[in-house]
Design an enzyme around this catalytic site. Structure first.
Site, PDB file in Angstrom:
ATOM      1  N   HIS A 160      -3.168   7.043   2.366  1.00 28.31           N
ATOM      2  CA  HIS A 160      -3.632   5.733   1.885  1.00 28.31           C
ATOM      3  C   HIS A 160      -5.023   5.474   2.466  1.00 28.31           C
ATOM      4  CE1 HIS A 160      -4.048   1.613   0.984  1.00 28.31           C
ATOM      5  NE2 HIS A 160      -3.758   1.165   2.201  1.00 28.31           N
ATOM      6  N   CYS A 214       0.814  -1.230   0.000  1.00 24.61           N
ATOM      7  CA  CYS A 214       0.000   0.000   0.000  1.00 24.61           C
ATOM      8  C   CYS A 214       0.843   1.276   0.000  1.00 24.61           C
ATOM      9  CB  CYS A 214      -0.965  -0.003   1.167  1.00 24.61           C
ATOM     10  SG  CYS A 214      -2.051  -1.414   1.129  1.00 24.61           S
ATOM     11  N   ASN A 230     -10.213  -0.294   0.277  1.00 25.23           N
ATOM     12  CA  ASN A 230      -8.759  -0.192   0.243  1.00 25.23           C
ATOM     13  C   ASN A 230      -8.265  -0.798  -1.079  1.00 25.23           C
ATOM     14  OD1 ASN A 230      -6.015  -0.520   0.546  1.00 25.23           O
ATOM     15  ND2 ASN A 230      -6.129  -1.354   2.624  1.00 25.23           N
TER      16      ASN A 230
HETATM   17  N1  ACO Z   1     -18.203  -8.383  10.060  1.00 31.75           N
HETATM   18  C1  ACO Z   1     -18.681  -8.586  11.293  1.00 31.75           C
HETATM   19  N2  ACO Z   1     -17.883  -8.843  12.341  1.00 31.75           N
HETATM   20  C2  ACO Z   1     -16.546  -8.882  12.131  1.00 31.75           C
HETATM   21  C3  ACO Z   1     -15.992  -8.688  10.864  1.00 31.75           C
HETATM   22  C4  ACO Z   1     -16.874  -8.424   9.794  1.00 31.75           C
HETATM   23  N3  ACO Z   1     -16.452  -8.213   8.530  1.00 31.75           N
HETATM   24  N4  ACO Z   1     -14.653  -8.789  10.958  1.00 31.75           N
HETATM   25  C5  ACO Z   1     -14.364  -9.034  12.249  1.00 31.75           C
HETATM   26  N5  ACO Z   1     -15.520  -9.103  12.963  1.00 31.75           N
HETATM   27  C6  ACO Z   1     -15.682  -9.336  14.385  1.00 31.75           C
HETATM   28  C7  ACO Z   1     -14.521 -10.095  14.986  1.00 31.75           C
HETATM   29  O1  ACO Z   1     -14.688 -11.490  14.801  1.00 31.75           O
HETATM   30  C8  ACO Z   1     -14.605  -9.680  16.428  1.00 31.75           C
HETATM   31  O2  ACO Z   1     -15.626 -10.440  17.060  1.00 31.75           O
HETATM   32  P1  ACO Z   1     -15.448 -10.955  18.577  1.00 31.75           P
HETATM   33  O3  ACO Z   1     -15.318  -9.704  19.402  1.00 31.75           O
HETATM   34  O4  ACO Z   1     -16.688 -11.717  18.795  1.00 31.75           O
HETATM   35  O5  ACO Z   1     -14.189 -11.761  18.554  1.00 31.75           O
HETATM   36  C9  ACO Z   1     -15.087  -8.236  16.371  1.00 31.75           C
HETATM   37  O6  ACO Z   1     -15.671  -8.074  15.066  1.00 31.75           O
HETATM   38  C10 ACO Z   1     -13.996  -7.208  16.558  1.00 31.75           C
HETATM   39  O7  ACO Z   1     -12.891  -7.557  15.736  1.00 31.75           O
HETATM   40  P2  ACO Z   1     -11.569  -6.690  15.766  1.00 31.75           P
HETATM   41  O8  ACO Z   1     -10.549  -7.342  14.891  1.00 31.75           O
HETATM   42  O9  ACO Z   1     -11.199  -6.370  17.170  1.00 31.75           O
HETATM   43  O10 ACO Z   1     -12.098  -5.351  15.064  1.00 31.75           O
HETATM   44  P3  ACO Z   1     -11.330  -3.998  14.896  1.00 31.75           P
HETATM   45  O11 ACO Z   1     -12.096  -2.904  15.511  1.00 31.75           O
HETATM   46  O12 ACO Z   1      -9.863  -4.117  15.218  1.00 31.75           O
HETATM   47  O13 ACO Z   1     -11.444  -3.769  13.328  1.00 31.75           O
HETATM   48  C11 ACO Z   1     -10.161  -3.931  11.301  1.00 31.75           C
HETATM   49  C12 ACO Z   1     -10.836  -4.692  12.430  1.00 31.75           C
HETATM   50  C13 ACO Z   1     -11.195  -3.130  10.564  1.00 31.75           C
HETATM   51  C14 ACO Z   1      -9.503  -4.928  10.355  1.00 31.75           C
HETATM   52  C15 ACO Z   1      -9.116  -2.983  11.905  1.00 31.75           C
HETATM   53  O14 ACO Z   1      -8.258  -3.661  12.767  1.00 31.75           O
HETATM   54  C16 ACO Z   1      -8.282  -2.304  10.824  1.00 31.75           C
HETATM   55  O15 ACO Z   1      -8.771  -1.523  10.043  1.00 31.75           O
HETATM   56  N6  ACO Z   1      -6.979  -2.547  10.831  1.00 31.75           N
HETATM   57  C17 ACO Z   1      -6.083  -1.957   9.844  1.00 31.75           C
HETATM   58  C18 ACO Z   1      -6.230  -2.721   8.581  1.00 31.75           C
HETATM   59  C19 ACO Z   1      -5.574  -2.039   7.460  1.00 31.75           C
HETATM   60  O16 ACO Z   1      -5.522  -0.839   7.390  1.00 31.75           O
HETATM   61  N7  ACO Z   1      -5.070  -2.845   6.553  1.00 31.75           N
HETATM   62  C20 ACO Z   1      -4.526  -2.388   5.361  1.00 31.75           C
HETATM   63  C21 ACO Z   1      -3.124  -1.963   5.506  1.00 31.75           C
HETATM   64  S1  ACO Z   1      -2.545  -1.512   4.002  1.00 31.75           S
HETATM   65  C22 ACO Z   1      -1.910  -2.807   3.094  1.00 31.75           C
HETATM   66  O17 ACO Z   1      -0.729  -2.913   2.994  1.00 31.75           O
HETATM   67  C23 ACO Z   1      -2.801  -3.802   2.408  1.00 31.75           C
END
Ligand code: ACO
Length: 325
Positions: free
Chosen positions: A252, A119, A282
Protein backbone atom coordinates in the site's frame (compact mmCIF):
# COMPACT_ATOMS: atom_id res chain seq x y z
CA UNK A 1 -8.43 -31.03 -11.47
CA UNK A 2 -7.83 -28.19 -9.00
CA UNK A 3 -9.37 -24.82 -9.72
CA UNK A 4 -7.35 -21.66 -9.10
CA UNK A 5 -7.59 -17.97 -9.98
CA UNK A 6 -5.13 -15.85 -12.00
CA UNK A 7 -4.81 -12.18 -12.89
CA UNK A 8 -5.11 -11.93 -16.68
CA UNK A 9 -5.24 -8.14 -17.10
CA UNK A 10 -4.54 -4.94 -15.17
CA UNK A 11 -5.72 -1.37 -15.63
CA UNK A 12 -5.71 1.95 -13.82
CA UNK A 13 -6.88 5.52 -14.12
CA UNK A 14 -5.86 8.83 -12.58
CA UNK A 15 -8.06 11.91 -12.90
CA UNK A 16 -6.24 14.47 -15.10
CA UNK A 17 -5.97 17.26 -12.48
CA UNK A 18 -2.46 16.82 -10.99
CA UNK A 19 -1.19 18.90 -8.08
CA UNK A 20 2.46 19.04 -7.12
CA UNK A 21 3.35 19.67 -3.47
CA UNK A 22 4.28 23.26 -4.34
CA UNK A 23 0.90 23.83 -6.03
CA UNK A 24 -0.99 22.30 -3.11
CA UNK A 25 1.09 24.31 -0.60
CA UNK A 26 0.28 27.53 -2.48
CA UNK A 27 -3.48 26.73 -2.38
CA UNK A 28 -3.33 25.89 1.33
CA UNK A 29 -1.37 29.07 2.09
CA UNK A 30 -4.35 31.13 0.88
CA UNK A 31 -6.37 29.56 3.74
CA UNK A 32 -3.55 30.18 6.24
CA UNK A 33 -2.39 26.53 6.29
CA UNK A 34 1.38 26.29 6.20
CA UNK A 35 3.26 23.42 4.54
CA UNK A 36 6.06 22.92 2.03
CA UNK A 37 7.35 20.60 -0.66
CA UNK A 38 10.42 19.90 1.53
CA UNK A 39 8.34 18.76 4.55
CA UNK A 40 6.03 16.55 2.49
CA UNK A 41 8.85 14.89 0.50
CA UNK A 42 11.04 14.31 3.56
CA UNK A 43 8.28 12.83 5.79
CA UNK A 44 6.27 10.92 3.18
CA UNK A 45 8.05 10.65 -0.20
CA UNK A 46 5.00 12.23 -1.88
CA UNK A 47 5.67 14.77 -4.67
CA UNK A 48 2.28 14.98 -6.41
CA UNK A 49 -1.27 13.63 -6.33
CA UNK A 50 -4.32 13.70 -8.63
CA UNK A 51 -7.71 15.13 -7.61
CA UNK A 52 -11.00 14.38 -9.36
CA UNK A 53 -13.12 17.32 -10.51
CA UNK A 54 -16.51 18.00 -8.94
CA UNK A 55 -19.12 15.59 -10.24
CA UNK A 56 -16.61 12.79 -10.88
CA UNK A 57 -17.22 9.77 -8.64
CA UNK A 58 -15.34 6.61 -7.66
CA UNK A 59 -17.41 4.64 -10.19
CA UNK A 60 -16.22 6.97 -13.00
CA UNK A 61 -12.56 6.38 -12.15
CA UNK A 62 -13.26 2.65 -11.71
CA UNK A 63 -14.94 2.49 -15.13
CA UNK A 64 -11.82 3.73 -16.93
CA UNK A 65 -9.55 1.38 -14.94
CA UNK A 66 -11.85 -1.57 -15.73
CA UNK A 67 -11.99 -0.78 -19.46
CA UNK A 68 -8.22 -0.85 -19.58
CA UNK A 69 -7.98 -4.08 -17.50
CA UNK A 70 -10.56 -5.78 -19.77
CA UNK A 71 -8.65 -4.71 -22.86
CA UNK A 72 -5.41 -6.10 -21.39
CA UNK A 73 -7.18 -9.41 -20.68
CA UNK A 74 -8.71 -9.52 -24.18
CA UNK A 75 -12.23 -9.63 -22.72
CA UNK A 76 -15.39 -7.54 -22.83
CA UNK A 77 -17.62 -6.51 -19.93
CA UNK A 78 -20.12 -9.22 -20.94
CA UNK A 79 -17.54 -11.89 -20.01
CA UNK A 80 -17.57 -10.74 -16.36
CA UNK A 81 -19.77 -12.47 -13.77
CA UNK A 82 -18.47 -10.81 -10.58
CA UNK A 83 -17.50 -7.23 -9.70
CA UNK A 84 -16.01 -6.35 -6.33
CA UNK A 85 -15.13 -2.72 -5.63
CA UNK A 86 -12.97 -1.82 -2.65
CA UNK A 87 -13.71 1.77 -1.65
CA UNK A 88 -14.18 4.04 1.36
CA UNK A 89 -15.51 6.84 -0.83
CA UNK A 90 -18.56 5.24 -2.48
CA UNK A 91 -20.75 7.23 -4.89
CA UNK A 92 -23.76 6.84 -2.58
CA UNK A 93 -24.61 5.42 0.84
CA UNK A 94 -26.30 2.71 -1.23
CA UNK A 95 -26.50 1.00 -3.67
CA UNK A 96 -22.92 -0.17 -3.87
CA UNK A 97 -20.40 1.51 -6.17
CA UNK A 98 -19.97 -1.98 -7.72
CA UNK A 99 -23.63 -1.95 -8.89
CA UNK A 100 -23.24 1.57 -10.32
CA UNK A 101 -20.02 0.49 -12.05
CA UNK A 102 -21.67 -2.68 -13.38
CA UNK A 103 -24.36 -0.61 -15.06
CA UNK A 104 -21.81 1.85 -16.53
CA UNK A 105 -19.84 -1.10 -17.91
CA UNK A 106 -22.97 -2.74 -19.33
CA UNK A 107 -22.03 -5.96 -17.55
CA UNK A 108 -25.43 -6.39 -15.89
CA UNK A 109 -26.52 -9.66 -14.33
CA UNK A 110 -23.53 -11.04 -12.40
CA UNK A 111 -22.82 -10.50 -8.71
CA UNK A 112 -21.61 -7.03 -7.66
CA UNK A 113 -20.78 -5.67 -4.21
CA UNK A 114 -18.40 -3.38 -2.34
CA UNK A 115 -15.76 -4.27 0.22
CA UNK A 116 -14.99 -1.73 2.94
CA UNK A 117 -11.58 -2.26 4.49
CA UNK A 118 -10.11 1.22 3.81
CA UNK A 119 -6.51 0.95 2.52
CA UNK A 120 -6.54 -2.86 2.88
CA UNK A 121 -9.66 -3.01 0.70
CA UNK A 122 -7.96 -4.30 -2.43
CA UNK A 123 -6.23 -7.26 -0.75
CA UNK A 124 -9.52 -8.09 1.01
CA UNK A 125 -11.43 -7.89 -2.31
CA UNK A 126 -8.84 -9.99 -4.17
CA UNK A 127 -8.99 -12.67 -1.46
CA UNK A 128 -12.81 -12.78 -1.63
CA UNK A 129 -12.79 -12.97 -5.45
CA UNK A 130 -10.16 -15.74 -5.38
CA UNK A 131 -12.30 -17.74 -2.94
CA UNK A 132 -15.43 -17.26 -5.07
CA UNK A 133 -13.61 -18.41 -8.19
CA UNK A 134 -12.02 -21.42 -6.50
CA UNK A 135 -15.39 -22.59 -5.13
CA UNK A 136 -16.94 -22.31 -8.60
CA UNK A 137 -19.43 -19.51 -7.91
CA UNK A 138 -17.69 -17.17 -10.41
CA UNK A 139 -15.50 -17.57 -13.49
CA UNK A 140 -14.29 -14.09 -14.35
CA UNK A 141 -14.14 -11.19 -11.92
CA UNK A 142 -13.24 -7.53 -12.01
CA UNK A 143 -11.56 -6.62 -8.73
CA UNK A 144 -11.29 -2.88 -8.31
CA UNK A 145 -9.94 -0.28 -5.89
CA UNK A 146 -11.38 3.19 -6.50
CA UNK A 147 -11.30 6.33 -4.38
CA UNK A 148 -12.05 10.04 -4.38
CA UNK A 149 -10.34 10.67 -1.03
CA UNK A 150 -10.12 14.40 -1.83
CA UNK A 151 -13.85 14.56 -0.91
CA UNK A 152 -13.22 13.56 2.72
CA UNK A 153 -10.06 15.58 3.37
CA UNK A 154 -9.98 18.47 5.83
CA UNK A 155 -7.95 21.06 3.93
CA UNK A 156 -7.40 22.95 7.19
CA UNK A 157 -5.55 19.95 8.66
CA UNK A 158 -2.05 19.91 7.20
CA UNK A 159 -1.21 16.64 8.96
CA UNK A 160 -3.62 14.73 6.68
CA UNK A 161 -4.62 16.76 3.59
CA UNK A 162 -1.17 16.57 1.99
CA UNK A 163 -1.11 12.78 2.09
CA UNK A 164 -3.98 11.56 -0.07
CA UNK A 165 -5.04 11.48 -3.73
CA UNK A 166 -7.76 10.10 -6.04
CA UNK A 167 -7.54 7.24 -8.55
CA UNK A 168 -8.56 3.71 -9.45
CA UNK A 169 -6.93 0.40 -10.31
CA UNK A 170 -8.47 -2.87 -11.48
CA UNK A 171 -7.56 -6.45 -12.30
CA UNK A 172 -9.36 -9.17 -14.20
CA UNK A 173 -9.20 -12.39 -12.16
CA UNK A 174 -10.08 -15.57 -14.05
CA UNK A 175 -10.52 -19.25 -13.20
CA UNK A 176 -7.41 -21.23 -14.15
CA UNK A 177 -5.96 -24.75 -13.98
CA UNK A 178 -2.65 -23.37 -12.72
CA UNK A 179 -2.25 -21.29 -9.56
CA UNK A 180 -2.07 -17.53 -9.85
CA UNK A 181 -3.02 -16.53 -6.34
CA UNK A 182 -0.89 -18.69 -4.05
CA UNK A 183 -1.92 -17.58 -0.56
CA UNK A 184 -3.43 -14.72 1.37
CA UNK A 185 -3.65 -13.57 4.97
CA UNK A 186 -6.20 -11.03 6.26
CA UNK A 187 -6.60 -9.42 9.68
CA UNK A 188 -8.37 -6.66 11.56
CA UNK A 189 -8.21 -5.26 15.07
CA UNK A 190 -11.26 -3.13 15.78
CA UNK A 191 -9.88 -1.69 19.00
CA UNK A 192 -7.96 0.79 16.83
CA UNK A 193 -11.07 2.24 15.13
CA UNK A 194 -10.29 5.72 16.45
CA UNK A 195 -6.76 6.18 15.05
CA UNK A 196 -7.95 6.47 11.44
CA UNK A 197 -11.59 7.20 10.72
CA UNK A 198 -14.27 9.41 9.18
CA UNK A 199 -16.63 9.51 12.16
CA UNK A 200 -19.70 11.19 10.59
CA UNK A 201 -22.91 9.42 9.60
CA UNK A 202 -26.23 10.25 7.98
CA UNK A 203 -29.21 10.55 10.31
CA UNK A 204 -32.66 12.02 9.68
CA UNK A 205 -31.47 13.81 6.57
CA UNK A 206 -28.41 15.36 8.24
CA UNK A 207 -24.77 14.43 8.64
CA UNK A 208 -24.10 13.89 12.33
CA UNK A 209 -20.47 13.95 13.50
CA UNK A 210 -17.45 15.00 11.44
CA UNK A 211 -17.54 13.78 7.80
CA UNK A 212 -13.80 14.43 7.29
CA UNK A 213 -10.81 12.14 7.78
CA UNK A 214 -9.16 12.03 11.22
CA UNK A 215 -5.82 10.32 11.75
CA UNK A 216 -3.27 9.78 14.50
CA UNK A 217 -0.38 9.52 12.03
CA UNK A 218 2.24 8.28 14.45
CA UNK A 219 -0.01 5.53 15.87
CA UNK A 220 -0.85 4.41 12.31
CA UNK A 221 2.82 4.45 11.35
CA UNK A 222 3.90 2.26 14.30
CA UNK A 223 1.15 -0.31 13.77
CA UNK A 224 1.69 -0.41 10.00
CA UNK A 225 5.37 -1.32 10.07
CA UNK A 226 4.76 -4.21 12.47
CA UNK A 227 1.76 -5.80 10.76
CA UNK A 228 3.12 -5.54 7.21
CA UNK A 229 6.10 -7.70 8.14
CA UNK A 230 3.88 -10.22 9.97
CA UNK A 231 1.39 -10.50 7.10
CA UNK A 232 4.14 -11.02 4.51
CA UNK A 233 5.77 -13.77 6.58
CA UNK A 234 2.45 -15.51 7.31
CA UNK A 235 1.52 -15.49 3.61
CA UNK A 236 4.90 -16.84 2.53
CA UNK A 237 4.64 -19.62 5.14
CA UNK A 238 1.19 -20.65 3.82
CA UNK A 239 2.68 -20.98 0.30
CA UNK A 240 5.87 -22.72 1.54
CA UNK A 241 7.99 -19.92 0.06
CA UNK A 242 10.53 -17.49 1.50
CA UNK A 243 11.38 -13.79 1.03
CA UNK A 244 13.92 -14.85 -1.60
CA UNK A 245 11.06 -16.04 -3.83
CA UNK A 246 9.49 -12.55 -4.02
CA UNK A 247 10.25 -10.78 -7.32
CA UNK A 248 8.25 -7.65 -6.42
CA UNK A 249 6.80 -6.28 -3.20
CA UNK A 250 3.79 -4.06 -3.99
CA UNK A 251 2.79 -2.48 -0.69
CA UNK A 252 0.00 0.00 0.00
CA UNK A 253 1.40 3.38 -1.06
CA UNK A 254 0.99 5.49 2.09
CA UNK A 255 4.46 6.63 3.00
CA UNK A 256 7.90 5.79 1.57
CA UNK A 257 9.30 5.39 5.09
CA UNK A 258 6.76 2.63 5.90
CA UNK A 259 7.72 0.86 2.65
CA UNK A 260 11.47 1.18 3.35
CA UNK A 261 11.03 -0.20 6.85
CA UNK A 262 8.95 -3.16 5.59
CA UNK A 263 11.49 -3.94 2.86
CA UNK A 264 14.33 -3.79 5.42
CA UNK A 265 12.54 -6.19 7.76
CA UNK A 266 11.91 -8.60 4.89
CA UNK A 267 15.53 -8.20 3.70
CA UNK A 268 14.36 -7.04 0.29
CA UNK A 269 16.32 -4.34 -1.58
CA UNK A 270 14.26 -1.25 -2.50
CA UNK A 271 14.73 -2.08 -6.19
CA UNK A 272 12.31 -4.98 -5.62
CA UNK A 273 9.66 -2.64 -4.23
CA UNK A 274 7.15 -0.94 -6.54
CA UNK A 275 6.90 2.73 -5.48
CA UNK A 276 4.27 5.08 -6.89
CA UNK A 277 3.47 7.09 -3.76
CA UNK A 278 5.72 9.87 -5.07
CA UNK A 279 3.39 10.49 -8.03
CA UNK A 280 0.00 9.28 -6.69
CA UNK A 281 0.03 10.06 -2.96
CA UNK A 282 -2.04 7.70 -0.83
CA UNK A 283 -5.06 6.60 -2.89
CA UNK A 284 -6.26 4.18 -0.18
CA UNK A 285 -7.91 1.05 -1.70
CA UNK A 286 -6.79 2.12 -5.20
CA UNK A 287 -3.10 2.34 -4.37
CA UNK A 288 -2.08 -1.32 -4.80
CA UNK A 289 -3.84 -2.00 -8.15
CA UNK A 290 -2.64 1.42 -9.38
CA UNK A 291 0.94 0.54 -8.45
CA UNK A 292 0.59 -2.94 -9.99
CA UNK A 293 -0.75 -1.63 -13.28
CA UNK A 294 1.87 1.14 -13.43
CA UNK A 295 4.65 -1.41 -12.93
CA UNK A 296 3.15 -3.80 -15.51
CA UNK A 297 2.87 -1.05 -18.12
CA UNK A 298 6.41 0.14 -17.37
CA UNK A 299 7.56 -3.41 -18.15
CA UNK A 300 9.00 -3.88 -14.64
CA UNK A 301 6.53 -6.52 -13.46
CA UNK A 302 6.29 -9.36 -15.99
CA UNK A 303 4.18 -12.49 -16.50
CA UNK A 304 5.57 -15.29 -14.33
CA UNK A 305 6.81 -12.93 -11.59
CA UNK A 306 5.96 -13.67 -7.95
CA UNK A 307 4.32 -10.68 -6.32
CA UNK A 308 3.58 -9.86 -2.69
CA UNK A 309 0.72 -7.35 -2.42
CA UNK A 310 0.26 -5.82 1.04
CA UNK A 311 -2.37 -3.51 2.45
CA UNK A 312 -2.83 -1.73 5.77
CA UNK A 313 -5.32 0.87 6.87
CA UNK A 314 -8.30 2.05 8.87
CA UNK A 315 -10.15 -0.48 10.96
CA UNK A 316 -7.37 -1.29 11.79
CA UNK A 317 -7.11 -3.74 8.88
CA UNK A 318 -4.17 -5.40 7.19
CA UNK A 319 -3.37 -8.28 4.90
CA UNK A 320 -1.30 -9.70 2.06
CA UNK A 321 -1.79 -11.68 -1.14
CA UNK A 322 1.03 -13.68 -2.73
CA UNK A 323 0.59 -14.50 -6.42
CA UNK A 324 2.21 -15.57 -9.64
CA UNK A 325 1.39 -13.20 -12.44
N1 ACO B 1 3.63 20.51 6.67
C1 ACO B 1 4.49 21.05 7.55
N2 ACO B 1 4.56 20.65 8.82
C2 ACO B 1 3.73 19.65 9.23
C3 ACO B 1 2.80 19.07 8.36
C4 ACO B 1 2.77 19.53 7.03
N3 ACO B 1 1.92 19.03 6.10
N4 ACO B 1 2.12 18.13 9.04
C5 ACO B 1 2.60 18.11 10.29
N5 ACO B 1 3.58 19.05 10.41
C6 ACO B 1 4.37 19.37 11.58
C7 ACO B 1 3.68 19.01 12.88
O1 ACO B 1 2.79 20.04 13.27
C8 ACO B 1 4.85 18.85 13.81
O2 ACO B 1 5.28 20.14 14.22
P1 ACO B 1 5.78 20.39 15.73
O3 ACO B 1 6.99 19.50 15.89
O4 ACO B 1 6.08 21.83 15.73
O5 ACO B 1 4.64 19.97 16.59
C9 ACO B 1 5.94 18.27 12.93
O6 ACO B 1 5.55 18.56 11.58
C10 ACO B 1 6.14 16.78 13.08
O7 ACO B 1 4.87 16.14 13.04
P2 ACO B 1 4.75 14.58 13.23
O8 ACO B 1 3.30 14.21 13.24
O9 ACO B 1 5.60 14.14 14.36
O10 ACO B 1 5.42 14.08 11.86
P3 ACO B 1 5.76 12.61 11.45
O11 ACO B 1 7.19 12.49 11.14
O12 ACO B 1 5.14 11.59 12.37
O13 ACO B 1 5.01 12.49 10.05
C11 ACO B 1 3.04 11.56 9.04
C12 ACO B 1 3.59 12.61 9.99
C13 ACO B 1 3.61 11.80 7.67
C14 ACO B 1 1.52 11.69 9.00
C15 ACO B 1 3.46 10.17 9.54
O14 ACO B 1 3.12 10.00 10.88
C16 ACO B 1 2.80 9.06 8.72
O15 ACO B 1 3.06 8.90 7.56
N6 ACO B 1 1.99 8.24 9.38
C17 ACO B 1 1.31 7.14 8.70
C18 ACO B 1 0.15 7.71 7.97
C19 ACO B 1 -0.44 6.74 7.05
O16 ACO B 1 0.23 5.91 6.49
N7 ACO B 1 -1.74 6.85 6.89
C20 ACO B 1 -2.45 6.10 5.97
C21 ACO B 1 -2.81 4.77 6.48
S1 ACO B 1 -3.74 3.99 5.32
C22 ACO B 1 -5.40 4.33 5.43
O17 ACO B 1 -6.13 3.50 5.88
C23 ACO B 1 -5.98 5.63 4.95
Amino acid sequence: MNRYSRITGTGSFLPPRRLTNAELAAQLAVQGVETSDEWIVERTGIRARHFADDGVFSSDLALEACKSALQAAGLTAQDIDLIIVATSTPDMVFPSTACILQNKLGANGGAAFDVQAVCSGFVYALTVADAMIRTGSSKRALVVGAEVFSRILDFKDRTTCVLFGDGAGAVVLEASDTPGILASDLHADGKHVGILCVPGHVSNGHILGDPLLKMDGQAVFKLAVGVLEEAARATLAKANLTEADIDWLIPHQANIRIMQSTARKLKLPMDKVVVTVDQHGNTSAASIPLALDTAVRQGKVKPGDTLMLEGVGGGFTWGAVLLNL
